[in-house]
Scaffold this active site. Structure first.
Site, PDB file in Angstrom:
ATOM      1  N   SER A 145       0.814  -1.220   0.000  1.00 48.55           N
ATOM      2  CA  SER A 145       0.000   0.000   0.000  1.00 48.55           C
ATOM      3  C   SER A 145       0.849   1.272   0.000  1.00 48.55           C
ATOM      4  O   SER A 145       0.376   2.333  -0.430  1.00 48.55           O
ATOM      5  CB  SER A 145      -0.951   0.009   1.196  1.00 48.55           C
ATOM      6  OG  SER A 145      -0.241  -0.191   2.408  1.00 48.55           O
ATOM      7  N   ASP A 387      -1.400   6.258  12.358  1.00 48.59           N
ATOM      8  CA  ASP A 387      -0.697   5.532  11.294  1.00 48.59           C
ATOM      9  C   ASP A 387       0.578   6.289  10.952  1.00 48.59           C
ATOM     10  O   ASP A 387       0.539   7.357  10.338  1.00 48.59           O
ATOM     11  CB  ASP A 387      -1.606   5.421  10.072  1.00 48.59           C
ATOM     12  CG  ASP A 387      -0.968   4.647   8.921  1.00 48.59           C
ATOM     13  OD1 ASP A 387       0.249   4.390   8.965  1.00 48.59           O
ATOM     14  OD2 ASP A 387      -1.695   4.318   7.961  1.00 48.59           O
ATOM     15  N   HIS A 390       1.935   5.067   6.487  1.00 50.15           N
ATOM     16  CA  HIS A 390       1.482   5.642   5.226  1.00 50.15           C
ATOM     17  C   HIS A 390       1.666   7.159   5.225  1.00 50.15           C
ATOM     18  O   HIS A 390       1.818   7.777   6.272  1.00 50.15           O
ATOM     19  CB  HIS A 390       0.024   5.265   4.978  1.00 50.15           C
ATOM     20  CG  HIS A 390      -0.189   3.788   4.830  1.00 50.15           C
ATOM     21  ND1 HIS A 390      -0.591   2.981   5.877  1.00 50.15           N
ATOM     22  CD2 HIS A 390      -0.026   2.982   3.762  1.00 50.15           C
ATOM     23  CE1 HIS A 390      -0.680   1.726   5.459  1.00 50.15           C
ATOM     24  NE2 HIS A 390      -0.337   1.700   4.189  1.00 50.15           N
TER      25      HIS A 390
END
Length: 416
Positions: A145, A387, A390
């Protein structure tokens, strides 16, 4: 009198020939006029080839990076004039995971930092030039991702100059395909978090907690990579869940627990064998991105603190040698060893250190978890839910693509 009659007969005999000539000229004129129309069948079939011959990418000296300059060493400088290169609002192709402002983030500083290499400049990103380079070609990002974020970044960097109706995004799991019809080109993403095959290869329904990697299996993925003009590989964070990982090697029924570094080396050897046996270096270019760093522990840059990347609004500055514990030097060595042993030339894009400084640019509580935005309760607990893996977009992955663009320009100039 007989001579006049004879002459008249001769003239009359020429009428059919003259009429046929006029009809032929008229038909020819209609055909050529039709060819000038963008709507003509012939133009639609051949027009791109004609324009491809007429248009060339002009690579000026300022577009090329000096051989002596290491673009991966430098500093982040504040630049709210040229950066960001696009906005969330201007790019409809961003997923919720990366649209931090739309998801509630108030500060915007993370968008206005530009990477400045020591002793040289990165070429200014030119979407038109990149599309000319990609004319009739495919560029594919392969990885997890984080790599998907780089794919979306590049799509956003080029899509604004493409007219509506001339671009489209298709989802054909495990691929995403951004098509640019005018250029017969595509920018693609392929989900393969370990590069080699695993039980996590489904694009949306993949297991995170339980991981099983097939260290010697790559054929199912590789068939989708064959013939792609530009391949950009990345694989790291999925390997780092635990110090060990369950995997098979040679015997698909023999599951063993491997040290992650050992497993990673075996997987990259499988990948390297595929590269050397499949890639045509005359027509294909391959890049390997180094690991994307994490910022999970704030004590690494702020002594005595007990947080993470949440609420960080400035890059790490004044520590040119900073290296977070989330980035494995052993993995970096494995990548370098693998690439050095290849017969095929693969360009290593070492974006780790420059990204290490960007503790401010992660999605933190302004992203998704398991496909859903964080709840109010989860956002109130950044220690457990932020997070720090990312990246927000626009942001750091745009710089990775500026560096990739510089190398695409260089390779294009070398073969032009």
């Amino acid at each position: 009198m007989k001579q006049i009659v004879s002459l008249d007969k001769k003239i009359q005999s020429l009428y059919p020939l003259a009429l046929a000539s006029i009809l032929l000229l008229g038909t020819t004129r209609l055909v050529f006029d039709g060819l000038k129309s963008n709507n003509s069948y012939v133009f639609q079939k051949c027009g791109r080839q004609i324009r491809a011959q007429q248009q060339v990418v002009v690579v000026s000296p300022k577009d090329l990076i000096d051989e002596s300059c290491n673009v991966f060493e430098g500093n982040w400088v504040w630049d709210n004039v040229s950066h960001p290169l696009y906005t969330e609002q201007s790019c409809p192709y961003l997923v919720k995971q990366v649209t931090c402002q739309r998801n509630g983030r108030h500060d915007t500083f993370y968008k206005n930092w530009r990477w400045q290499p020591n002793g040289c400049d990165l070429p200014r990103f030119d979407a038109f030039k990149l599309l000319q380079i990609l004319r009739g070609k495919r560029l594919m990002f392969v990885g997890d991702s984080v790599q998907r974020g780089q794919f979306e970044s590049l799509v956003c960097l080029v899509q604004s100059i493409i007219p509506e109706g001339k671009k489209s995004l298709e989802r054909i799991p495990p691929r995403k395909i951004f098509k640019i019809q005018e250029y017969d080109a595509s920018i693609e993403y392929y989900w393969a978090p370990f590069i080699v095959e695993s039980i996590s290869d489904h694009a949306t329904k993949h297991t995170v907690m339980k991981r099983l990697v097939k260290l010697d299996s790559i054929a199912k993925h590789g068939k989708h990579w064959e013939g792609v003009d530009y391949l950009v590989f990345e694989s790291y964070v999925w390997w780092r869940y635990k110090p060990t990982i369950n995997a098979t090697y040679e015997n698909p029924d023999d599951v063993q627990e491997y040290n992650v570094s050992t497993a990673y080396r075996l997987a990259l050897n499988t990948w390297a064998n595929w590269i050397d046996s499949t890639i045509n270096p005359q027509t294909q270019k391959v890049f390997f991105m180094s690991m994307s760093p994490t910022h999970l522990w704030s004590w690494e840059w702020k002594t005595g603190s007990n947080g993470n990347c949440f609420n960080e609004t400035y890059p790490i500055q004044g520590s040119p040698s900073y290296w977070g514990s989330g980035s494995s030097l052993e993995i970096m060595d494995i990548i370098r060893d693998t690439l050095a042993g290849l017969k095929t030339n693969v360009k290593f894009l070492n974006i780790t250190r420059l990204s290490e400084f960007r503790k401010d640019a992660h999605t933190t509580i302004y992203g998704e978890r398991k496909g859903k935005l964080l709840t109010k309760e989860q956002r109130a607990d950044p220690k457990n839910f932020a997070d720090c893996i990312h990246w927000c977009l626009p942001g750091v992955p745009d710089t990775w693509n500026e560096i990739l663009y510089a190398h695409l320009l260089k390779s294009h100039q070398n073969i032009s």
